[in-house]
Design a protein around this motif. Structure first.
Motif, mmCIF file in Angstrom:
data_model
loop_
_atom_site.group_PDB
_atom_site.id
_atom_site.type_symbol
_atom_site.label_atom_id
_atom_site.label_comp_id
_atom_site.label_asym_id
_atom_site.label_seq_id
_atom_site.Cartn_x
_atom_site.Cartn_y
_atom_site.Cartn_z
ATOM 1 N N ALA A 1 1.226 -0.941 -0.129
ATOM 2 C CA ALA A 1 -0.144 -0.204 0.371
ATOM 3 C C ALA A 1 0.680 1.855 0.222
ATOM 4 N N LEU A 2 2.490 1.080 0.406
ATOM 5 C CA LEU A 2 2.755 2.458 0.173
ATOM 6 C C LEU A 2 2.769 3.353 -1.542
ATOM 7 N N LYS A 3 2.815 4.561 -0.934
ATOM 8 C CA LYS A 3 2.813 5.323 -2.156
ATOM 9 C C LYS A 3 3.456 6.331 -2.293
ATOM 10 N N PRO A 4 4.515 6.917 -3.267
ATOM 11 C CA PRO A 4 5.218 8.200 -3.384
ATOM 12 C C PRO A 4 4.723 9.412 -2.690
ATOM 13 N N PRO A 5 5.483 9.775 -2.293
ATOM 14 C CA PRO A 5 5.252 10.982 -1.706
ATOM 15 C C PRO A 5 4.484 11.856 -2.479
ATOM 16 N N GLN A 6 3.311 12.832 -1.861
ATOM 17 C CA GLN A 6 2.736 13.657 -2.660
ATOM 18 C C GLN A 6 3.723 15.033 -3.347
ATOM 19 N N LYS A 7 4.740 15.094 -2.823
ATOM 20 C CA LYS A 7 5.529 15.828 -3.143
ATOM 21 C C LYS A 7 6.046 16.082 -4.791
ATOM 22 N N SER A 8 6.379 14.574 -4.887
ATOM 23 C CA SER A 8 6.895 14.233 -6.317
ATOM 24 C C SER A 8 6.378 13.948 -6.870
ATOM 25 N N SER A 9 4.909 14.626 -6.861
ATOM 26 C CA SER A 9 3.578 14.511 -7.713
ATOM 27 C C SER A 9 3.637 15.695 -9.113
ATOM 28 N N ILE A 10 4.388 15.929 -8.624
ATOM 29 C CA ILE A 10 4.318 17.382 -9.366
ATOM 30 C C ILE A 10 6.412 17.533 -10.073
ATOM 31 N N ASP A 11 6.349 17.597 -11.085
ATOM 32 C CA ASP A 11 7.700 17.644 -11.772
ATOM 33 C C ASP A 11 8.344 18.991 -12.423
ATOM 34 N N ALA A 12 9.424 19.065 -12.461
ATOM 35 C CA ALA A 12 9.761 20.277 -12.676
ATOM 36 C C ALA A 12 8.827 21.585 -13.490
ATOM 37 N N VAL A 13 8.360 20.676 -14.642
ATOM 38 C CA VAL A 13 7.174 21.361 -15.727
ATOM 39 C C VAL A 13 5.772 21.143 -14.687
ATOM 40 N N GLY A 14 5.169 20.729 -14.355
ATOM 41 C CA GLY A 14 4.561 20.532 -13.341
ATOM 42 C C GLY A 14 3.636 20.089 -14.161
#
Lengths: 202, 680
Positions: free
Chosen positions: B342-355
């Protein structure tokens, strides 16, 4: 002549050739890597349209007339009242007379101690009423500890199976269940109609 | 001081044997089977006893290493700190370059069945959406077949086999792979059961059977349909079961009517009268149970063969009754909490440099286990491959293609205990502990026994458990790039185990996993499946198949001998192949060739042959045998020839017929390759 003779009974109709007995023994005796006191040998013979395939699990046969006992220059071997052949490693100088004289090649030289080592039928366990390590570990009870004279009266017990060396002079304390074989429908082989599937005795 | 610990074998095996480990001065001095284990009754297999020596084996690698050039063998020591740093920087670099982690590939398989091995997947889930090699190239075929017929896979408890009057072991060799189960086979036999083995080769199991049918390899489907036709013609059917609990019988019946028995005989090379005898046995003796083996599953018709064989159970009403059913596989005992999953990537990484990308729209990219060549054509390409609990260079088909793939990936990390064939193509080798050096839990997928594996000794050298490696990497990543991983690094191994085991506690009748140490507890599944005759198929009934592809070409006539693999009794696939302890009594690596064929080619026992096909060649000694038919060669790899020989150099990557409906890829037909040979 001993009053009782302990030995092994191997049922080739149960033995899987899985080698558990070899390693259970090695683990129990803390044997150095590569030293084993028991062997498994695959037997395969074709008799007409039938293929016999079975495994022989063999260790020291605790012979009634052991050659090792007779020939050891250091008298390092003794035979207990119950027929178990024991080896006194303190007396042994590793000369190898026993390993060369045993028809079953049961004694081996332990390269760590330089002395002979062989199956002692886990006599410490047997004295406590337990089974030897190989017998206890067999997942299908193919190997049993027996009193030889008790099973010799049984009809389905034989002294040799094909593939067992014919030397009986030492009177090895191992018996075998008579080998059975099922029906085999082999390719490229024409067979008459067969009615039942009960195993035939050979 | 001597201490005794409870351990459990973590190999991918039905036994999951409990072990008692004696430790003195921090060293294992002895292991035995745990007598409280109600499945093993305290006996291990030969490999199990040899594990003790494996822990201390001279060729075990116990510190991290870096290879200065893949395949060069030029390994140098590297500290944990440094190796994790270099890997972490690579991960960060990949994300910066691609704005995602798809170029990271995880190839984790079944080297350890311990619950904590799930932490490897957990770590990768915690950093982002990656490429994952998933599914079993083996059971996906069979599981899907049974899913179509039954809705899901369920099986009886092992001891229910003793209640059968007929046991058909079809394409399996439990005498060498599932030794404890043979106790129940023999118990049934003592109760008067007939043991039938259907196999191209007279295996150790076949040699102990009452009726052995030597089938032409790959024709299991035809034989099953032939038996089914006779059951139908002779009215050896359970009408009540067919009427009440099955779906599509009419259509299956029509299909059977078209089956020509003389054609079945021609294809399978089993005489019609023998097929009739077999059908009478199946139809008249009840209960009958089936053992579906990997041999069938690993053919291009494996899935449909399983469906047709299982239809024999349905036609005769051998489902849902004691002594009946199919002893194959089930996942029912594995209901863990899924916390790693169930582990998910942190939300922070959900937007990349370009967005313009976020995690919500992303998912992992999946490639089937063993299909390494596919990694080469992915966009974006794989730049980091993490191999754990697996040795694909040895175990996946077409070893050369696997090695080529490993060779072309920028960074390959292998976490293992030994320098496997795969590790030769690694850039980094991470030393992993054995189960004796870490706490874990194993729940048997066969007998459902749940066992705690205690930490009996300290890790050897600098070895770390997969869990510790993943946790350390997560901590380091977050130091270097805050928020990179959401892995809960503060949670200890025992806390994870407790968490994953929560759903199991009520099923085991415990409230804390250490209660399993001195007790044999089973996940409480029914002894006999399908007693309610309610199936999880769309119709709620057992579903017969409608169509079979009987014309599929199986023979590549360029090479006359079908190559079959038999697992050697003393190894577990590539595990234990390097064991010097096992080597002394292992059956030697050789190719079994029919005696007549060998004679006609003037090959004597022990002759060295070059075995070859379109993929490559291997060189090995010959064993002459009557147990192998004239158009088959059998290889069982032993502990010799370790570096010299990859059997899968000759095994082509061929899909089976099923697997991609319920999973991500079809199974692999390991038994569909052909070879020829000459004296070397």
């Amino acid at each position: 002549m001993t009053l009782m003779q302990r030995g092994f009974l191997l049922d080739p109709n149960r033995c899987l050739g899985c080698r558990t007995c070899i390693m259970a023994c090695a683990a129990n005796k803390n044997l150095p890597v590569g030293i084993y006191l028991r062997t498994i040998e695959k037997q395969e013979q074709r008799i007409g349209n039938r293929i016999l395939k079975y495994y022989l699990s063999t260790s020291c046969n605790h012979c009634n007339n052991p050659e090792c006992f007779r020939l050891c220059p250091k008298q390092a071997l003794k035979k207990r009242k119950d027929g178990i052949v024991l080896h006194d490693s303190l007396k042994c100088d590793g000369c190898g007379t026993c390993t060369r004289s045993c028809p079953f090649e049961a004694p081996v030289i332990n390269n760590i101690t330089g002395r002979m080592i062989k199956c002692d039928l886990c006599h410490d366990k047997v004295d406590e009423g337990e089974d030897p390590a190989c017998v206890a570990a067999c997942p299908v009870k193919a190997l049993q500890l027996i009193n030889i004279d008790e099973v010799d009266r049984q009809e389905d017990v034989v002294r040799r199976l094909p593939g067992v060396i014919k030397i009986q002079i030492t009177r090895p304390s191992i018996r075998y269940k008579r080998l059975k074989s099922g029906i085999q429908v082999l390719r490229n082989t024409i067979k008459e109609g067969v009615s039942g599937y009960n195993s035939d005795e050979l | 001081m001597k201490y005794i610990y409870s351990n459990v074998c973590t190999a991918d095996c039905r036994g999951s044997c409990r072990i008692k480990t004696k430790v003195q001065n921090g060293k294992i001095i002895n292991i035995t089977g745990d007598p409280i284990d109600e499945y093993t009754l305290g006996s291990l297999c030969a490999k199990g006893y040899a594990q003790m020596h494996r822990v201390y084996s001279a060729d075990r690698i116990t510190h991290p290493m870096k290879q200065m050039g893949k395949g060069t063998g030029n390994w140098v020591y590297i500290s944990w700190e440094q190796v994790l740093h270099e890997i972490a920087l690579k991960l960060i670099e990949i994300r910066e370059k691609h704005n995602n982690l798809l170029p990271v590939c995880l190839n984790k398989y079944l080297g350890s069945m311990g619950v904590l091995s799930r932490s490897i997947d957990g770590f990768f889930n915690s950093i982002g959406y990656i490429t994952k090699m998933v599914d079993s190239p083996c059971v996906t075929t069979g599981v899907e077949a049974l899913n179509f017929s039954f809705g899901t896979t369920k099986k009886p408890v092992p001891e229910d086999m003793a209640n059968a009057k007929v046991i058909i072991i079809w394409g399996g060799n439990p005498a060498w792979t599932t030794i404890h189960q043979m106790r129940y086979v023999y118990a049934a036999k003592e109760n008067g059961a007939t043991i039938v083995v259907i196999d191209p080769v007279l295996t150790a199991t076949a040699a102990r059977s009452d009726l052995y049918i030597q089938i032409k390899p790959g024709t299991d489907l035809e034989l099953a349909l032939g038996i089914a036709k006779i059951l139908m013609e002779k009215n050896l059917l359970d009408k009540d079961f067919l009427n009440e609990y099955t779906h599509n019988w009419a259509s299956f019946k029509t299909l059977l009517e078209e089956i020509d028995l003389s054609q079945v005989e021609k294809v399978t090379e089993v005489p019609v009268d023998q097929i009739r005898n077999l059908a009478h046995l199946v139809g008249k003796e009840k209960p009958m149970t089936l053992w579906l083996g990997a041999g069938v599953q690993h053919t291009i018709k494996g899935g449909h063969s399983f469906r047709a064989i299982s239809a024999l159970s349905a036609m005769t009403g051998n489902i849902g009754i004691a002594g009946g059913n199919i002893h194959y596989a089930t996942y029912e005992a594995w209901e863990f909490a899924g916390a790693f999953e169930a582990l998910k990537p942190p939300q922070k990484s959900s937007i990349d440099a370009v967005g313009n990308q976020n995690n919500e729209n992303m998912e992992h990219r999946y490639v089937g286990t063993g299909r390494h060549s596919q990694l080469l054509s992915l966009k974006p390409p794989i730049e980091l491959l993490w191999v754990a609990s697996h040795n694909p260079a040895s175990q996946a088909p077409d070893s050369k293609a696997v090695k080529k793939a490993l060779n072309s990936i920028d960074m390959v990390v292998v976490a293992d205990q030994f320098l496997t064939s795969t590790a030769e193509y690694a850039d980094y080798f991470l030393p992993v502990t054995t189960q004796y050096e870490q706490e874990d839990i194993v729940v048997s997928y066969w007998h459902y026994g749940a066992a705690v594996n205690q930490k009996a000794i300290d890790p050897i050298g600098e070895s770390k458990s997969d869990f510790e490696i993943m946790r350390a990497l997560a901590m380091l990543l977050n130091e270097l790039s805050p928020g990179f991983s959401s892995f809960p690094v503060g949670r200890s191994a025992s806390e994870w185990l407790d968490l994953e085991m929560q759903p199991q506690y009520p099923k085991l009748g415990i409230n804390e996993y250490n209660q399993l140490i001195d007790k044999y507890k089973r996940v409480n599944l029914p002894d006999i499946p399908w007693q309610d005759k309610i199936f999880s198929t769309p119709s709620g009934k057992y579903e017969f198949p409608s169509v079979f592809d009987l014309d599929k070409i199986t023979q590549d006539d360029q090479y006359p001998f079908r190559l079959l693999r038999e697992r050697n009794v003393s190894v577990h696939n590539s595990q234990f192949r390097n064991s010097t302890c096992v080597k002394g009594f292992s059956e030697k690596t050789s190719v079994l060739i029919n005696r007549q064929i060998a004679n006609s080619r003037k090959l004597e026992e022990g002759a060295i042959v070059r075995l070859y096909n379109q993929l490559g060649e291997i060189v090995l000694p010959v064993t002459l045998s009557d147990t192998v038919p004239i158009d088959v060669v059998v290889i069982h790899l032993g502990c010799d020839y370790k570096e010299l020989l990859e059997l899968n150099d000759l095994v082509a990557l061929i899909d089976t017929d099923l697997g991609d409906h319920f999973s991500d890829a079809k199974g692999l037909a390991f038994n569909n390759s052909y070879v020829d040979f000459t004296r070397a």
